[in-house]
Design a protein around this motif. Structure first.
Motif, PDB file in Angstrom:
ATOM      1  N   HIS A 114       0.838  -1.211   0.000  1.00 12.64           N
ATOM      2  CA  HIS A 114       0.000   0.000   0.000  1.00 12.64           C
ATOM      3  C   HIS A 114       0.870   1.257   0.000  1.00 12.64           C
ATOM      4  CE1 HIS A 114      -3.875  -2.052   1.700  1.00 12.64           C
ATOM      5  NE2 HIS A 114      -3.493  -2.541   0.541  1.00 12.64           N
ATOM      6  N   ASP A 115       1.931   1.266   0.796  1.00 11.44           N
ATOM      7  CA  ASP A 115       2.837   2.422   0.828  1.00 11.44           C
ATOM      8  C   ASP A 115       3.479   2.648  -0.539  1.00 11.44           C
ATOM      9  OD1 ASP A 115       2.264   2.768   3.527  1.00 11.44           O
ATOM     10  OD2 ASP A 115       4.119   1.813   4.210  1.00 11.44           O
ATOM     11  N   ILE A 116       3.914   1.576  -1.170  1.00 15.11           N
ATOM     12  CA  ILE A 116       4.513   1.675  -2.504  1.00 15.11           C
ATOM     13  C   ILE A 116       3.486   2.226  -3.489  1.00 15.11           C
ATOM     14  CG2 ILE A 116       5.371   0.307  -4.451  1.00 15.11           C
ATOM     15  CD1 ILE A 116       6.631  -1.582  -2.268  1.00 15.11           C
ATOM     16  N   ALA A 117       2.268   1.711  -3.420  1.00 15.63           N
ATOM     17  CA  ALA A 117       1.205   2.161  -4.328  1.00 15.63           C
ATOM     18  C   ALA A 117       0.929   3.654  -4.147  1.00 15.63           C
ATOM     19  CB  ALA A 117      -0.065   1.346  -4.092  1.00 15.63           C
ATOM     20  N   ARG A 118       0.868   4.094  -2.899  1.00 20.42           N
ATOM     21  CA  ARG A 118       0.615   5.523  -2.640  1.00 20.42           C
ATOM     22  C   ARG A 118       1.730   6.394  -3.214  1.00 20.42           C
ATOM     23  NH1 ARG A 118      -0.566   3.477   2.451  1.00 20.42           N
ATOM     24  NH2 ARG A 118      -2.803   3.291   2.800  1.00 20.42           N
ATOM     25  N   THR A 119       2.984   5.969  -3.033  1.00 26.68           N
ATOM     26  CA  THR A 119       4.097   6.777  -3.555  1.00 26.68           C
ATOM     27  C   THR A 119       4.066   6.839  -5.079  1.00 26.68           C
ATOM     28  OG1 THR A 119       5.700   4.975  -3.630  1.00 26.68           O
ATOM     29  CG2 THR A 119       5.571   6.238  -1.579  1.00 26.68           C
ATOM     30  N   ARG A 120       3.425   5.874  -5.720  1.00 25.02           N
ATOM     31  CA  ARG A 120       3.282   5.863  -7.175  1.00 25.02           C
ATOM     32  C   ARG A 120       2.033   6.616  -7.630  1.00 25.02           C
ATOM     33  NH1 ARG A 120       7.697   2.824  -9.648  1.00 25.02           N
ATOM     34  NH2 ARG A 120       8.694   1.995  -7.815  1.00 25.02           N
ATOM     35  N   GLY A 121       1.320   7.223  -6.674  1.00 26.72           N
ATOM     36  CA  GLY A 121       0.142   8.007  -7.026  1.00 26.72           C
ATOM     37  C   GLY A 121      -1.140   7.203  -7.185  1.00 26.72           C
ATOM     38  N   LEU A 122      -1.109   5.956  -6.770  1.00 29.09           N
ATOM     39  CA  LEU A 122      -2.309   5.127  -6.880  1.00 29.09           C
ATOM     40  C   LEU A 122      -3.279   5.451  -5.747  1.00 29.09           C
ATOM     41  CD1 LEU A 122      -0.541   1.801  -7.826  1.00 29.09           C
ATOM     42  CD2 LEU A 122      -1.876   3.279  -9.334  1.00 29.09           C
ATOM     43  N   GLU A 123      -4.567   5.357  -6.043  1.00 29.11           N
ATOM     44  CA  GLU A 123      -5.606   5.673  -5.062  1.00 29.11           C
ATOM     45  C   GLU A 123      -6.484   4.483  -4.715  1.00 29.11           C
ATOM     46  OE1 GLU A 123      -7.800   9.128  -6.400  1.00 29.11           O
ATOM     47  OE2 GLU A 123      -5.982   9.926  -7.323  1.00 29.11           O
ATOM     48  N   PHE A 124      -6.577   3.513  -5.614  1.00 26.26           N
ATOM     49  CA  PHE A 124      -7.424   2.338  -5.406  1.00 26.26           C
ATOM     50  C   PHE A 124      -6.667   1.081  -5.821  1.00 26.26           C
ATOM     51  CE2 PHE A 124     -10.368   5.784  -6.223  1.00 26.26           C
ATOM     52  CZ  PHE A 124     -11.363   5.590  -5.274  1.00 26.26           C
ATOM     53  N   LEU A 125      -6.905  -0.006  -5.076  1.00 29.78           N
ATOM     54  CA  LEU A 125      -6.361  -1.299  -5.456  1.00 29.78           C
ATOM     55  C   LEU A 125      -7.504  -2.301  -5.583  1.00 29.78           C
ATOM     56  CD1 LEU A 125      -3.196  -1.553  -3.181  1.00 29.78           C
ATOM     57  CD2 LEU A 125      -3.347  -0.805  -5.573  1.00 29.78           C
ATOM     58  N   HIS A 126      -7.320  -3.240  -6.484  1.00 30.33           N
ATOM     59  CA  HIS A 126      -8.292  -4.307  -6.743  1.00 30.33           C
ATOM     60  C   HIS A 126      -7.542  -5.631  -6.607  1.00 30.33           C
ATOM     61  CE1 HIS A 126      -9.800  -7.173  -9.866  1.00 30.33           C
ATOM     62  NE2 HIS A 126     -10.924  -6.953  -9.227  1.00 30.33           N
ATOM     63  N   LEU A 127      -8.206  -6.630  -6.072  1.00 30.56           N
ATOM     64  CA  LEU A 127      -7.645  -7.971  -6.059  1.00 30.56           C
ATOM     65  C   LEU A 127      -8.770  -8.982  -6.062  1.00 30.56           C
ATOM     66  CD1 LEU A 127      -7.930  -9.244  -2.953  1.00 30.56           C
ATOM     67  CD2 LEU A 127      -5.990  -7.757  -2.540  1.00 30.56           C
ATOM     68  N   THR A 128      -8.419 -10.213  -6.372  1.00 29.79           N
ATOM     69  CA  THR A 128      -9.392 -11.296  -6.316  1.00 29.79           C
ATOM     70  C   THR A 128      -8.867 -12.368  -5.372  1.00 29.79           C
ATOM     71  OG1 THR A 128      -8.445 -12.487  -8.201  1.00 29.79           O
ATOM     72  CG2 THR A 128     -10.207 -10.896  -8.672  1.00 29.79           C
ATOM     73  N   VAL A 129      -9.806 -13.077  -4.751  1.00 34.65           N
ATOM     74  CA  VAL A 129      -9.443 -14.217  -3.913  1.00 34.65           C
ATOM     75  C   VAL A 129     -10.308 -15.401  -4.304  1.00 34.65           C
ATOM     76  CG1 VAL A 129      -8.614 -12.848  -1.961  1.00 34.65           C
ATOM     77  CG2 VAL A 129     -10.984 -13.585  -2.007  1.00 34.65           C
ATOM     78  N   ARG A 130      -9.775 -16.571  -4.086  1.00 35.56           N
ATOM     79  CA  ARG A 130     -10.481 -17.817  -4.351  1.00 35.56           C
ATOM     80  C   ARG A 130     -11.427 -18.088  -3.192  1.00 35.56           C
ATOM     81  NH1 ARG A 130      -6.499 -22.765  -4.965  1.00 35.56           N
ATOM     82  NH2 ARG A 130      -5.828 -21.447  -6.702  1.00 35.56           N
ATOM     83  N   GLY A 131     -12.687 -18.284  -3.518  1.00 30.98           N
ATOM     84  CA  GLY A 131     -13.671 -18.613  -2.497  1.00 30.98           C
ATOM     85  C   GLY A 131     -13.308 -19.905  -1.771  1.00 30.98           C
ATOM     86  N   GLY A 132     -13.748 -20.015  -0.524  1.00 35.12           N
ATOM     87  CA  GLY A 132     -13.500 -21.216   0.257  1.00 35.12           C
ATOM     88  C   GLY A 132     -12.180 -21.225   0.992  1.00 35.12           C
ATOM     89  N   THR A 133     -11.424 -20.137   0.920  1.00 34.38           N
ATOM     90  CA  THR A 133     -10.121 -20.088   1.595  1.00 34.38           C
ATOM     91  C   THR A 133     -10.152 -19.240   2.861  1.00 34.38           C
ATOM     92  OG1 THR A 133      -9.398 -18.158   0.332  1.00 34.38           O
ATOM     93  CG2 THR A 133      -8.890 -20.336  -0.603  1.00 34.38           C
ATOM     94  N   GLY A 134     -11.172 -18.388   3.010  1.00 30.45           N
ATOM     95  CA  GLY A 134     -11.248 -17.493   4.159  1.00 30.45           C
ATOM     96  C   GLY A 134     -10.392 -16.249   4.019  1.00 30.45           C
ATOM     97  N   LEU A 135      -9.723 -16.081   2.882  1.00 29.90           N
ATOM     98  CA  LEU A 135      -8.841 -14.924   2.703  1.00 29.90           C
ATOM     99  C   LEU A 135      -9.579 -13.596   2.718  1.00 29.90           C
ATOM    100  CD1 LEU A 135      -6.363 -16.253   0.024  1.00 29.90           C
ATOM    101  CD2 LEU A 135      -5.854 -15.648   2.398  1.00 29.90           C
ATOM    102  N   GLU A 136     -10.864 -13.612   2.394  1.00 29.19           N
ATOM    103  CA  GLU A 136     -11.606 -12.352   2.385  1.00 29.19           C
ATOM    104  C   GLU A 136     -11.616 -11.698   3.763  1.00 29.19           C
ATOM    105  OE1 GLU A 136     -14.783 -15.666   2.341  1.00 29.19           O
ATOM    106  OE2 GLU A 136     -12.762 -15.356   1.572  1.00 29.19           O
ATOM    107  N   ALA A 137     -11.563 -12.481   4.834  1.00 26.50           N
ATOM    108  CA  ALA A 137     -11.521 -11.922   6.195  1.00 26.50           C
ATOM    109  C   ALA A 137     -10.194 -11.209   6.438  1.00 26.50           C
ATOM    110  CB  ALA A 137     -11.745 -13.021   7.229  1.00 26.50           C
TER     111      ALA A 137
END
Length: 171
Positions: A114-137
């Motif tokens: 996130h820090d790297i993204a901010r220094t590059r001027g990014l404001e939003f990040l998107h990602l995907t996770v595989r259902g059934g892994t609990g990673l969304e928490a």
């Protein structure tokens, strides 16, 4: 334990070998980073080499997590080519070496990313996770919110289809 996360613009042979071993080990430990175990380094290599090529072309950014100077994990930021989306990036392949998991290093990696993204001027990040892994928490705890899902988009085995969850975070 000293941790640091930094961007990498160039990948030499030594770093490539470390990234390759990490990706194969995480995959074989059951990590949802693009493969289903078992995998070999030879099977992962073409995918890593494609990432490295995009990093060298400036299309992607590699964020490397080091613990006491040694590679402990990495993540990829895929940058948008659209002038309308230059403030967005997609997070890919977030991983921490299996023997180091459970120590909060995933959070360290994502905070650094996130820090790297901010220094590059990014404001939003998107990602995907595989259902059934609990990673969304995990991702919800660091500010990501689900905005959609693709039912059955990921086939991990015959008869075992998983949803792909889409998450976003405002930096």
């Amino acid at each position: 334990m000293h941790t640091e996360v930094g961007p990498v613009d160039t990948v030499d042979d030594e770093l490539r070998a470390q990234l390759l071993a990490c990706w194969a080990d995480v995959s074989n430990a059951g990590g949802s980073v693009g493969f289903v175990p078992p995998v070999t380094e030879e099977g992962v290599a073409p995918y890593l080499d494609a990432v490295i090529e995009r990093v060298h072309r400036g299309r992607e950014l590699l964020a490397v997590l080091r613990v006491d100077g040694r590679l402990a994990g990495f993540a990829v930021l895929s940058l948008s080519v659209s002038p309308l989306r230059r403030h967005w990036a997609t997070v890919l392949r977030v991983q921490v070496r299996p023997e180091l998991q459970g120590r909060g290093l995933g959070r360290v990696l994502m905070t650094g990313l996130h820090d790297i993204a901010r220094t590059r001027g990014l404001e939003f990040l998107h990602l995907t996770v595989r259902g059934g892994t609990g990673l969304e928490a995990f991702y919800a705890d660091i500010g990501y919110r689900e905005f959609g899902r693709m039912p059955g988009a990921i086939r991990v085995a015959p008869g075992d289809d998983r949803d792909e969850l889409h998450l976003t975070c405002r930096l």
